[in-house]
Write an enzyme that holds these catalytic residues in place. Structure first.
Site, short mmCIF file in Angstrom:
data_model
loop_
_atom_site.label_atom_id
_atom_site.label_comp_id
_atom_site.label_asym_id
_atom_site.label_seq_id
_atom_site.Cartn_x
_atom_site.Cartn_y
_atom_site.Cartn_z
N CYS A 242 5.61 -6.97 7.99
CA CYS A 242 6.64 -6.43 8.89
C CYS A 242 6.97 -7.46 9.97
O CYS A 242 6.05 -8.03 10.58
CB CYS A 242 6.14 -5.15 9.54
SG CYS A 242 7.38 -4.40 10.64
N LEU B 29 7.40 5.73 19.46
CA LEU B 29 7.65 5.47 20.88
C LEU B 29 6.43 4.80 21.54
O LEU B 29 6.53 3.73 22.11
CB LEU B 29 8.01 6.78 21.58
CG LEU B 29 8.68 6.64 22.94
CD1 LEU B 29 10.00 5.91 22.85
CD2 LEU B 29 8.87 8.02 23.57
N HIS B 30 5.30 5.46 21.53
CA HIS B 30 4.01 4.93 21.98
C HIS B 30 3.88 4.68 23.48
O HIS B 30 2.77 4.39 23.95
CB HIS B 30 3.63 3.65 21.23
CG HIS B 30 3.73 3.77 19.74
ND1 HIS B 30 3.14 4.78 19.04
CD2 HIS B 30 4.37 3.00 18.82
CE1 HIS B 30 3.40 4.64 17.76
NE2 HIS B 30 4.15 3.57 17.60
N GLU C 97 0.84 -1.21 0.00
CA GLU C 97 0.00 0.00 0.00
C GLU C 97 0.87 1.25 0.00
O GLU C 97 1.93 1.28 0.62
CB GLU C 97 -0.82 0.07 1.28
CG GLU C 97 -1.81 -1.03 1.44
CD GLU C 97 -2.59 -0.87 2.74
OE1 GLU C 97 -3.37 -1.76 3.04
OE2 GLU C 97 -2.38 0.12 3.46
N CYS D 227 4.17 -5.01 16.04
CA CYS D 227 3.58 -4.15 17.07
C CYS D 227 2.11 -4.58 17.23
O CYS D 227 1.44 -4.92 16.25
CB CYS D 227 3.68 -2.69 16.68
SG CYS D 227 5.41 -2.18 16.52
N ASN E 253 -5.98 4.36 14.42
CA ASN E 253 -6.93 3.85 13.44
C ASN E 253 -7.36 2.46 13.87
O ASN E 253 -6.50 1.57 13.99
CB ASN E 253 -6.26 3.75 12.06
CG ASN E 253 -6.41 5.01 11.25
OD1 ASN E 253 -7.49 5.35 10.80
ND2 ASN E 253 -5.31 5.72 11.10
N GLY F 137 5.94 -2.00 6.84
CA GLY F 137 7.32 -2.45 7.02
C GLY F 137 8.18 -1.53 7.84
O GLY F 137 7.80 -0.42 8.17
N CYS G 97 -0.93 -2.87 15.18
CA CYS G 97 -0.66 -2.51 13.78
C CYS G 97 -1.13 -3.61 12.84
O CYS G 97 -0.78 -4.79 13.02
CB CYS G 97 0.84 -2.28 13.61
SG CYS G 97 1.33 -2.05 11.90
N CYS H 256 3.28 8.52 1.52
CA CYS H 256 3.73 7.56 2.53
C CYS H 256 3.99 6.24 1.81
O CYS H 256 3.08 5.67 1.20
CB CYS H 256 2.62 7.42 3.57
SG CYS H 256 2.93 6.16 4.79
N CYS I 157 -1.26 1.99 8.02
CA CYS I 157 -0.53 1.09 7.15
C CYS I 157 -1.04 -0.34 7.25
O CYS I 157 -1.32 -0.84 8.32
CB CYS I 157 0.96 1.16 7.45
SG CYS I 157 1.42 0.58 9.09
N1 SAH Z 1 7.63 0.53 10.91
C1 SAH Z 1 7.82 1.91 11.06
C2 SAH Z 1 7.11 2.71 9.99
C3 SAH Z 1 5.75 2.25 9.57
S1 SAH Z 1 4.44 2.39 10.76
C4 SAH Z 1 7.39 2.38 12.44
O1 SAH Z 1 6.74 1.62 13.15
O2 SAH Z 1 7.77 3.49 12.80
C5 SAH Z 1 4.13 4.14 10.78
C6 SAH Z 1 3.46 4.64 12.03
O3 SAH Z 1 2.09 4.20 12.08
C7 SAH Z 1 4.12 4.13 13.29
O4 SAH Z 1 4.31 5.16 14.22
C8 SAH Z 1 3.11 3.13 13.77
O5 SAH Z 1 3.23 2.88 15.14
C9 SAH Z 1 1.81 3.78 13.39
N2 SAH Z 1 0.67 2.85 13.39
C10 SAH Z 1 0.65 1.54 13.16
N3 SAH Z 1 -0.60 1.05 13.29
C11 SAH Z 1 -1.40 2.09 13.63
C12 SAH Z 1 -2.80 2.22 13.91
N4 SAH Z 1 -3.61 1.19 13.86
N5 SAH Z 1 -3.25 3.45 14.20
C13 SAH Z 1 -2.42 4.53 14.25
N6 SAH Z 1 -1.11 4.46 14.00
C14 SAH Z 1 -0.59 3.25 13.70
FE1 SF4 Z 2 6.11 -2.86 11.77
FE2 SF4 Z 2 5.83 -0.22 12.18
FE3 SF4 Z 2 3.67 -1.84 12.16
FE4 SF4 Z 2 5.42 -1.95 14.17
S1 SF4 Z 2 4.10 -0.20 13.62
S2 SF4 Z 2 4.53 -3.71 13.10
S3 SF4 Z 2 7.33 -1.60 13.13
S4 SF4 Z 2 5.01 -1.41 10.45
#
Ligand code: SAH
Ligand code: SF4
Length: 392
Positions: free
Chosen positions: A139, A245-246, A111, A143, A320, A189, A146, A132, A363
């Site tokens: 990935c 960071l989260h 995507e 996380c 999201n 990723g 995600c 983006c 993503c």
């Molecule tokens: N892997 C890298 C970049 C891709 S994710 C990373 O984790 O930084 C890009 C951002 O989207 C990250 O900050 C990730 O934590 C956030 N993200 C992932 N899933 C999400 C969701 N369901 N809602 C909001 N942000 C999310």
């Molecule tokens: Fe991978 Fe970024 Fe999603 Fe974490 S938030 S699983 S590092 S894409």
């Protein structure tokens, strides 16, 4: 309703041949020069070809009108003009977020998202467009909130496969301005686990003989893969760094970002202080707010204390929602309160526009649903639900 759906591949984005050739964008400019010379042409032809590939709206070698026919034909035999084929395009109800699902030559799906930020309501600020891009199929970091993490990991993308996502939207926005000026490596990723291809793509986006974007307009986002951050410190390409960071403490962060068990917060912070001392660049922190999990006032104070002494920008991201993931977005007043605490602590802090929720802009979400349900996209996404765009 302005929602648009296009399931058929668009002409401008079809691969020229079904043979599995490398995309031309997999080549650096130096490699392209070598190739052109090998094909019996003067090296300067490579710059002409790069001009067409990176800074035009054409979609085939055939259209490179100032390049000799024989060279066009030879390149078309050896390379794909595009690595990717569009499978679906979705436009959010507010028209500002456009998501595409692209297939790779081996059939994998990724995507990419275009986000257009309008002028502020008071008429100030410029209209701008950011793309983006994905760097991997799936990935490995997993996380827990995600959609991409949920689908597991298939493979790294090549430099050309990463670049072609940005070029797709560069071409599209030349006809539908504002033209893309910013590229964030925040799609599917973990970019720093695919360092070489990501930075090769970045270098061609920056090179004035290729796409010619400023290095400061590119942002690489990582959950804290420290060997990658250490390489970035030494890298001559001055791209920006964002760290996902989260959570401000290890027990909570390890629940959300499993990589934290390998590289816990004290190590991450030490590396970032080192990064800042050596590069002089500000660090962005992404903090996705999850209802009742990481959004309390106490955690906001803890975050402010953790980041003290570092030149940073905190980007709060309303979550999201993702099917099969048990977290929910924080209510808006909670987001505002968290934001206010950080600002009162003197931090630079913004709340990311909540864009394209109706087209599953976080993503991996759309691709995951597409893969799982194999339904037509309109059903899979329920597009047409209202999108919320908020500014903080
Ligand atoms: N892997 C890298 C970049 C891709 S994710 C990373 O984790 O930084 C890009 C951002 O989207 C990250 O900050 C990730 O934590 C956030 N993200 C992932 N899933 C999400 C969701 N369901 N809602 C909001 N942000 C999310
Ligand atoms: Fe991978 Fe970024 Fe999603 Fe974490 S938030 S699983 S590092 S894409």
């Amino acid at each position: 309703m302005t929602t648009e759906l296009a399931t058929a591949p668009v002409e401008e984005f079809q691969a020229e041949t079904s043979a599995v050739n490398r995309p031309i964008t997999d080549l650096s400019l130096a490699e392209l020069r070598d190739e052109v010379v090998r094909l019996g042409q003067p090296a300067y032809r490579a710059e002409q070809v790069a001009g067409w590939v990176y800074r035009s709206t054409i979609s085939s070698f055939e259209e490179m009108t100032n390049v000799p026919k024989a060279l066009r034909a030879a390149l078309a035999e050896r390379f794909r003009f595009h690595a990717l084929e569009q499978q679906a395009a979705l436009l959010s109800a507010d028209g500002e977020t456009r998501k595409i699902v692209l297939s790779l030559p081996d059939g994998e799906l990724i995507e990419s998202v275009l986000m257009r930020y309008p002028q502020r309501a008071d008429g100030t600020g410029a209209e701008r467009a950011t793309v983006c891009v994905s760097t991997q199929v799936g990935c490995p970091v997993k996380c827990t909130f995600c959609a991409t993490g949920l689908m597991g990991f298939s493979r790294n993308l090549s430099a050309g496969e990463i670049l072609d996502q940005a070029l797709y939207f560069l071409r599209w926005t030349r006809e539908h301005p504002p033209v893309v000026r910013n590229v964030v490596f925040m799609g599917m990723g973990e970019p720093l686990l695919n360092y070489d291809a990501t930075m090769a793509a970045a270098s061609r986006l920056i090179d004035p003989q290729c796409a010619g974007l400023g290095a400061h307009r590119l942002t690489v986002s990582t959950p804290g893969w420290l060997p990658g951050i250490q390489r970035l410190i030494e890298d001559p390409l001055a791209v920006r760094l964002a760290v996902s960071l989260h959570a401000p403490n290890d027990p909570l962060r390890s629940q959300l970002v499993p990589l934290n068990r390998r590289f816990p917060i004290p190590q991450v912070m030490q590396t970032l202080h080192d990064y800042q001392r050596r590069t002089g660049r500000r660090v962005t922190f992404e903090y996705t707010l999850l209802d009742g999990v990481n959004d309390t006032p106490a955690l906001a104070h803890e975050l402010a204390a953790l980041l003290e002494g570092l030149d940073s920008h905190v980007n709060l991201i309303p979550m999201n929602p993702v099917a099969d993931i048990p977290y929910a977005p924080s209510p808006w007043p909670v987001v505002e309160q968290f934001h206010q605490i950080l600002r009162d602590a003197g931090m630079i802090c913004t709340v990311r526009h909540e864009m394209g929720r109706d087209i599953k802009a976080a993503c991996g979400q759309l691709r995951a649903e597409l893969q799982r349900s194999r339904q037509p996209i309109a059903q899979a996404t329920g597009i047409g639900a209202g999108v919320v765009v908020r500014t903080a």
